[in-house]
Write a protein that holds these residues in place. Structure first.
Motif, mmCIF file in Angstrom:
data_model
loop_
_atom_site.group_PDB
_atom_site.id
_atom_site.type_symbol
_atom_site.label_atom_id
_atom_site.label_comp_id
_atom_site.label_asym_id
_atom_site.label_seq_id
_atom_site.Cartn_x
_atom_site.Cartn_y
_atom_site.Cartn_z
ATOM 1 N N GLY A 197 0.813 -1.209 0.000
ATOM 2 C CA GLY A 197 0.000 0.000 0.000
ATOM 3 C C GLY A 197 0.848 1.261 0.000
ATOM 4 O O GLY A 197 0.401 2.324 -0.438
ATOM 5 N N TYR A 198 2.092 1.154 0.500
ATOM 6 C CA TYR A 198 3.012 2.299 0.442
ATOM 7 C C TYR A 198 3.211 2.749 -1.006
ATOM 8 O O TYR A 198 3.318 3.940 -1.282
ATOM 9 N N ILE A 199 3.279 1.794 -1.918
ATOM 10 C CA ILE A 199 3.472 2.129 -3.335
ATOM 11 C C ILE A 199 2.275 2.929 -3.831
ATOM 12 O O ILE A 199 2.424 3.963 -4.485
ATOM 13 N N VAL A 200 1.069 2.460 -3.487
ATOM 14 C CA VAL A 200 -0.148 3.164 -3.899
ATOM 15 C C VAL A 200 -0.197 4.549 -3.248
ATOM 16 O O VAL A 200 -0.587 5.525 -3.883
ATOM 17 N N SER A 201 0.208 4.640 -1.985
ATOM 18 C CA SER A 201 0.216 5.937 -1.290
ATOM 19 C C SER A 201 1.171 6.922 -1.949
ATOM 20 O O SER A 201 0.925 8.127 -1.941
ATOM 21 N N ALA A 202 2.258 6.413 -2.507
ATOM 22 C CA ALA A 202 3.270 7.285 -3.109
ATOM 23 C C ALA A 202 2.899 7.744 -4.508
ATOM 24 O O ALA A 202 3.388 8.776 -4.966
ATOM 25 N N ILE A 203 2.001 7.001 -5.167
ATOM 26 C CA ILE A 203 1.776 7.262 -6.588
ATOM 27 C C ILE A 203 1.310 8.683 -6.882
ATOM 28 O O ILE A 203 2.041 9.428 -7.447
ATOM 29 N N PRO A 204 0.200 9.192 -6.547
ATOM 30 C CA PRO A 204 0.013 10.565 -7.033
ATOM 31 C C PRO A 204 0.691 11.561 -6.104
ATOM 32 O O PRO A 204 0.079 12.086 -5.169
ATOM 33 N N PHE A 205 1.973 11.774 -6.319
ATOM 34 C CA PHE A 205 2.764 12.778 -5.596
ATOM 35 C C PHE A 205 2.756 12.588 -4.081
ATOM 36 O O PHE A 205 2.828 13.550 -3.320
ATOM 37 N N GLY A 206 2.647 11.345 -3.626
ATOM 38 C CA GLY A 206 2.673 11.059 -2.191
ATOM 39 C C GLY A 206 1.405 11.456 -1.458
ATOM 40 O O GLY A 206 1.391 11.516 -0.227
ATOM 41 N N LEU A 207 0.322 11.710 -2.179
ATOM 42 C CA LEU A 207 -0.912 12.167 -1.535
ATOM 43 C C LEU A 207 -1.465 11.150 -0.541
ATOM 44 O O LEU A 207 -2.099 11.529 0.442
ATOM 45 N N GLY A 208 -1.213 9.861 -0.789
ATOM 46 C CA GLY A 208 -1.682 8.829 0.142
ATOM 47 C C GLY A 208 -1.042 8.965 1.512
ATOM 48 O O GLY A 208 -1.646 8.589 2.526
ATOM 49 N N PHE A 209 0.174 9.521 1.561
ATOM 50 C CA PHE A 209 0.839 9.761 2.851
ATOM 51 C C PHE A 209 0.323 11.042 3.498
ATOM 52 O O PHE A 209 0.164 11.115 4.710
ATOM 53 N N PHE A 210 0.037 12.052 2.676
ATOM 54 C CA PHE A 210 -0.444 13.322 3.222
ATOM 55 C C PHE A 210 -1.853 13.210 3.794
ATOM 56 O O PHE A 210 -2.272 14.048 4.587
ATOM 57 N N MET A 211 -2.578 12.147 3.425
ATOM 58 C CA MET A 211 -3.895 11.894 4.016
ATOM 59 C C MET A 211 -3.791 11.759 5.535
ATOM 60 O O MET A 211 -4.740 12.053 6.255
ATOM 61 N N ILE A 212 -2.634 11.317 6.020
ATOM 62 C CA ILE A 212 -2.423 11.129 7.459
ATOM 63 C C ILE A 212 -2.706 12.440 8.204
ATOM 64 O O ILE A 212 -3.254 12.421 9.304
ATOM 65 N N GLY A 213 -2.363 13.545 7.608
ATOM 66 C CA GLY A 213 -2.548 14.832 8.254
ATOM 67 C C GLY A 213 -3.976 15.353 8.259
ATOM 68 O O GLY A 213 -4.277 16.301 8.978
ATOM 69 N N VAL A 214 -4.875 14.748 7.481
ATOM 70 C CA VAL A 214 -6.224 15.306 7.369
ATOM 71 C C VAL A 214 -7.353 14.339 7.708
ATOM 72 O O VAL A 214 -8.506 14.747 7.747
ATOM 73 N N THR A 215 -7.060 13.059 7.942
ATOM 74 C CA THR A 215 -8.130 12.112 8.264
ATOM 75 C C THR A 215 -8.316 12.009 9.779
ATOM 76 O O THR A 215 -7.364 12.212 10.523
ATOM 77 N N PRO A 216 -9.529 11.704 10.243
ATOM 78 C CA PRO A 216 -9.801 11.695 11.687
ATOM 79 C C PRO A 216 -8.918 10.730 12.487
ATOM 80 O O PRO A 216 -8.507 11.053 13.591
ATOM 81 N N GLN A 217 -8.632 9.569 11.924
ATOM 82 C CA GLN A 217 -7.792 8.602 12.632
ATOM 83 C C GLN A 217 -6.344 8.680 12.168
ATOM 84 O O GLN A 217 -5.553 7.787 12.453
ATOM 85 N N LYS A 218 -6.003 9.745 11.458
ATOM 86 C CA LYS A 218 -4.639 9.981 10.978
ATOM 87 C C LYS A 218 -4.123 8.783 10.177
ATOM 88 O O LYS A 218 -3.025 8.286 10.398
ATOM 89 N N ARG A 219 -4.958 8.335 9.246
ATOM 90 C CA ARG A 219 -4.640 7.164 8.426
ATOM 91 C C ARG A 219 -4.248 7.591 7.020
ATOM 92 O O ARG A 219 -4.871 8.454 6.423
#
Length: 177
Positions: A140-162
């Motif tokens: 899933g890290y690969i998928v998180s990295a694909i559009p400019f790392g947006l899957g990782f930046f979701m951590i900062g905006v989701t309620p459970q920091k996921r």
């Protein structure tokens, strides 16, 4: 005094007597722990049932700590074992999988970087992470990295920091100290 029940999957407030979460559709277990009594003037609990989720910067620092042994091991193995670029890439991926999945499963959900930061990975239902979920999370890290790392930046905006990889593997990262 009022009491609220929170969904263990999405952290939404659950209506009294509900058998399913209206927000995410998860089936609610009758054995769910009873909610704590919360005074009207008290601040809301941290996360679901008082869980303190690890945020973006804490998780980034844990990853940077993990880069140190991963880089050293990868360089040493690549010097000894490989002589082609393709083989080197495969070896580095295998080392990363072994390191991450191995620590998540054998060390109670924490790589050395996560241990240093006092955080660990759990299934979203609170159970320890297993091999299958660990592999899903890693890829899933690969998928998180694909559009400019947006899957990782979701951590900062989701309620459970996921991050996206957490949603894929149904995991959360929580503080343990």
């Amino acid at each position: 005094m009022t009491s609220q029940i929170y969904c263990p999957v999405c952290a939404a407030v659950i209506a009294p007597g509900a058998t399913y979460c209206a927000s995410c559709g998860s089936r609610l277990s009758p054995e769910m722990p009873s909610p704590p009594e919360v005074a009207e003037e008290a601040p809301p609990p941290i996360g679901v049932f008082g869980i303190d989720y690890a945020g973006f910067w804490m998780r980034l620092l844990a990853w940077l700590v993990d880069l140190i042994p991963l880089t050293i091991i990868s360089l040493l193995v690549q010097l000894v074992v490989t002589d082609s670029i393709a083989t080197g890439i495969v070896v580095r991926v295998l080392i990363g999988i072994t390191y991450s999945v191995g620590f998540w499963v054998a060390a109670d959900g924490a790589t050395p970087g996560k241990m240093a930061m006092g955080i660990k990975v759990l299934r979203s239902n609170g159970e320890p992470i297993g091999v299958g979920a660990s592999l899903l999370r890693y890829f899933g890290y690969i998928v998180s990295a694909i559009p400019f790392g947006l899957g990782f930046f979701m951590i900062g905006v989701t309620p459970q920091k996921r991050g996206l990889h957490d949603y894929i593997a149904q995991t959360v990262v929580v503080r343990v100290r």
